[in-house]
Design a protein around this motif. Structure first.
Motif, PDB file in Angstrom:
ATOM      1  N   LYS A   3      34.958   8.993  35.276  1.00 27.22           N
ATOM      2  CA  LYS A   3      35.668  10.210  34.933  1.00 27.22           C
ATOM      3  C   LYS A   3      34.939  11.002  33.876  1.00 27.22           C
ATOM      4  O   LYS A   3      34.318  10.463  33.006  1.00 27.22           O
ATOM      5  N   GLU A 376      43.993  11.481  42.912  1.00 25.75           N
ATOM      6  CA  GLU A 376      43.196  10.582  43.745  1.00 25.75           C
ATOM      7  C   GLU A 376      42.138  11.406  44.459  1.00 25.75           C
ATOM      8  O   GLU A 376      42.450  12.413  45.103  1.00 25.75           O
ATOM      9  N   VAL A 378      39.381  11.274  47.410  1.00 31.15           N
ATOM     10  CA  VAL A 378      38.949  10.524  48.596  1.00 31.15           C
ATOM     11  C   VAL A 378      37.691  11.183  49.133  1.00 31.15           C
ATOM     12  O   VAL A 378      37.544  12.411  49.084  1.00 31.15           O
ATOM     13  N   SER A 389      37.726   5.926  47.791  1.00 33.30           N
ATOM     14  CA  SER A 389      38.702   6.612  46.947  1.00 33.30           C
ATOM     15  C   SER A 389      38.532   6.218  45.488  1.00 33.30           C
ATOM     16  O   SER A 389      38.042   5.130  45.174  1.00 33.30           O
ATOM     17  N   ILE A 390      38.897   7.120  44.614  1.00 36.68           N
ATOM     18  CA  ILE A 390      38.900   6.881  43.166  1.00 36.68           C
ATOM     19  C   ILE A 390      40.236   7.364  42.633  1.00 36.68           C
ATOM     20  O   ILE A 390      40.610   8.523  42.819  1.00 36.68           O
ATOM     21  N   ALA A 391      40.972   6.463  41.966  1.00 38.44           N
ATOM     22  CA  ALA A 391      42.237   6.831  41.347  1.00 38.44           C
ATOM     23  C   ALA A 391      41.992   7.211  39.894  1.00 38.44           C
ATOM     24  O   ALA A 391      41.277   6.511  39.171  1.00 38.44           O
ATOM     25  N   MET A 414      41.228  15.880  47.572  1.00 33.61           N
ATOM     26  CA  MET A 414      42.013  15.324  46.476  1.00 33.61           C
ATOM     27  C   MET A 414      43.495  15.438  46.777  1.00 33.61           C
ATOM     28  O   MET A 414      43.925  16.265  47.585  1.00 33.61           O
ATOM     29  N   ARG A 415      44.269  14.601  46.087  1.00 33.01           N
ATOM     30  CA  ARG A 415      45.724  14.768  46.096  1.00 33.01           C
ATOM     31  C   ARG A 415      46.247  14.527  44.687  1.00 33.01           C
ATOM     32  O   ARG A 415      45.601  13.851  43.871  1.00 33.01           O
ATOM     33  N   THR A 416      47.416  15.072  44.417  1.00 31.79           N
ATOM     34  CA  THR A 416      48.070  14.908  43.122  1.00 31.79           C
ATOM     35  C   THR A 416      49.125  13.818  43.212  1.00 31.79           C
ATOM     36  O   THR A 416      49.806  13.694  44.229  1.00 31.79           O
ATOM     37  N   LEU A 417      49.262  13.019  42.161  1.00 32.82           N
ATOM     38  CA  LEU A 417      50.245  11.938  42.076  1.00 32.82           C
ATOM     39  C   LEU A 417      51.209  12.247  40.938  1.00 32.82           C
ATOM     40  O   LEU A 417      50.787  12.656  39.855  1.00 32.82           O
ATOM     41  N   ARG A 423      53.256  11.637  46.281  1.00 34.29           N
ATOM     42  CA  ARG A 423      51.878  12.058  46.499  1.00 34.29           C
ATOM     43  C   ARG A 423      51.873  13.374  47.266  1.00 34.29           C
ATOM     44  O   ARG A 423      52.641  13.554  48.211  1.00 34.29           O
TER      45      ARG A 423
END
Length: 434
Positions: A3, A376, A378, A389-391, A414-417, A423
């Motif tokens: 990161k 996340e 992907v 994937s990277i969280a 990407m997605r938001t959590l 998600r």
């Protein structure tokens, strides 16, 4: 993978995806065999092995002990009686203990220095020592009797490495109402990783010996970053008269954590600051590039330097609260773009992603930054198979350097959590040719 940039914030309900932008292991060492035999010679008593390495630089002949962490009736976890006889670390910093009992639950492992303990200087060009001349990079120095490192891990699945960073993580976990519970320890490890801009799980990596870089062969940029961050603790002793030893630095930071659960951001001239460690890490990554002949290792050191420079640039904003309530981020319904803003040169096998967090949910409701749990990423070499994937469990991070990519076209989304476990759908995809 690691990161960069601002910390991430936690989300709430199902969210709109953010826009993504692409840029780019008093005894002598000879006693070890007898110790192991004594530990395992019980009449059929089960044992659990715990092993790892003690590295700040490499710590030789350090005295390592371990205790199981047991829960009392109130749910509070604390160390049980000593579960294994002490052993000493080997010349490469490794140790191995056999604990009485089954391989289940968690253990607290501790290293202490005595008159026989030595540490390899992993700071370029050398390490200052109290009342003596500087010790050259790669040579050994003695440690004071106050020097302690701690770490903890699950006996069923983990090795337990002992470094300054794991020591801070255990100290942080001690503030929990449940004591050194598995949950508190896991959270402590993750928090320390976030503080220093390290990838998730980085404190479980064995830190390489920075004084033998050309002998390493394969080593990840993440492992190098962990080792260099640990080296920075001692580098501060060279540059600051108020800290006479690494124990001074560790004790100062531990006291801050016990008092507030945080570290000072930029420092007041008397305390160790988070920014001090990050700046020293960047400088050491740069200096280490001059010590290696391996172009591969050198390139990875460039990555580590870049990560720390970027972390230093944003660290004050991340921790002083100036990013809370920020409403300047863009509406993430806009399509992503592959046109990057000007950025420092990054390695040829890396892609730099940047994004802005969403302001609204998919149903149109407003979304505060405090509701975002993280993101996340992907990616893969096929738009139809994003199998990596990277969280990112830190909602203020807004950049990610994905490195060690093989040749070919790589696709990213990407997605938001959110904090409730929802998600978002994936963002639109961007790509880069490596």
């Amino acid at each position: 993978m690691s990161k960069l940039g601002k910390k991430l914030l936690k989300q709430g309900a199902l969210l709109v995806p953010m826009a993504a932008f692409l840029s780019g292991c008093g005894l002598d060492a000879s006693d070890n065999g007898r110790v192991t035999e004594a530990q395992t010679s019980g009449a059929g008593e089960p044992t659990a092995q715990v092993a790892g390495a003690a590295i700040k630089g490499v710590i030789q002949q350090g005295v390592v002990t371990a205790n199981r962490l047991l829960e009392d009736k109130s749910g509070y976890y604390a160390p049980d009686r000593l579960a294994a006889k002490p052993v000493r670390t080997a010349d490469d910093g490794s140790y191995e203990l056999q604990l009485r009992g089954k391989a289940s639950g968690w253990a607290l492992v501790e290293l202490r220095a005595d008159g026989s303990t030595r540490m390899v200087c992993d700071v370029v060009p050398g390490c200052d020592q109290v009342g003596g001349s500087q010790v050259a990079f790669g040579q050994t120095l003695s440690l004071d009797g106050e020097f302690v490192l701690r770490g903890a891990g699950d006996l069923a699945t983990e090795t337990v490495h002992l470094t300054p960073l794991t020591h801070l993580a255990v100290t942080l976990a001690e503030r929990s109402d449940q004591g050194l519970s598995p949950a508190a320890l896991a959270e402590g490890y993750q928090t320390v990783e976030n503080w220093f801009g390290l990838s998730a799980g980085a404190l479980s990596l064995v830190p390489p010996d920075l004084t033998r870089l050309d002998e390493l062969g394969e080593v990840s940029a993440d492992a190098l970053q962990v080792a260099i961050t640990n080296a920075a603790f001692l580098a501060l002793v060279n540059d600051n008269a108020q800290w006479q030893s690494i124990s001074d630095v560790l004790n100062d930071m531990s006291a801050q954590i016990m008092a507030s659960g945080q570290l000072d951001i930029t420092g007041d001239g008397t305390t160790v600051a988070l920014a001090d460690i990050v700046a020293a890490s960047a400088a050491q990554a740069s200096e280490l590039q001059l010590t290696t002949e391996s172009s591969i290792i050198s390139q990875k050191l460039v990555i580590v330097e870049y990560r720390n420079v970027q972390r230093f640039k944003t660290i004050a904003d991340v921790y002083d609260g100036s990013d809370s309530g920020d409403t300047s981020v863009a509406d993430t319904t806009e399509p992503p773009t592959t046109e990057p803003e000007p950025q420092p040169t990054i390695p040829a096998d890396a892609a730099l992603l940047s994004w802005t967090a969403p302001l609204t949910r998919e149903n149109g409701e407003s979304l505060s930054m405090g509701e975002i749990a993280g993101f996340e990423v992907v990616y893969g070499q096929s738009a139809d198979a994003l199998d990596h994937s990277i969280a990112i469990g830190d909602a203020s991070v807004d950049e990610l350097l994905v490195d060690q990519l093989s040749e070919g076209t790589w696709y990213f989304a990407m997605r938001t959590l959110d904090i409730d476990g929802n998600r978002s759908v994936l963002s639109e995809m961007v790509s880069k040719q490596i």
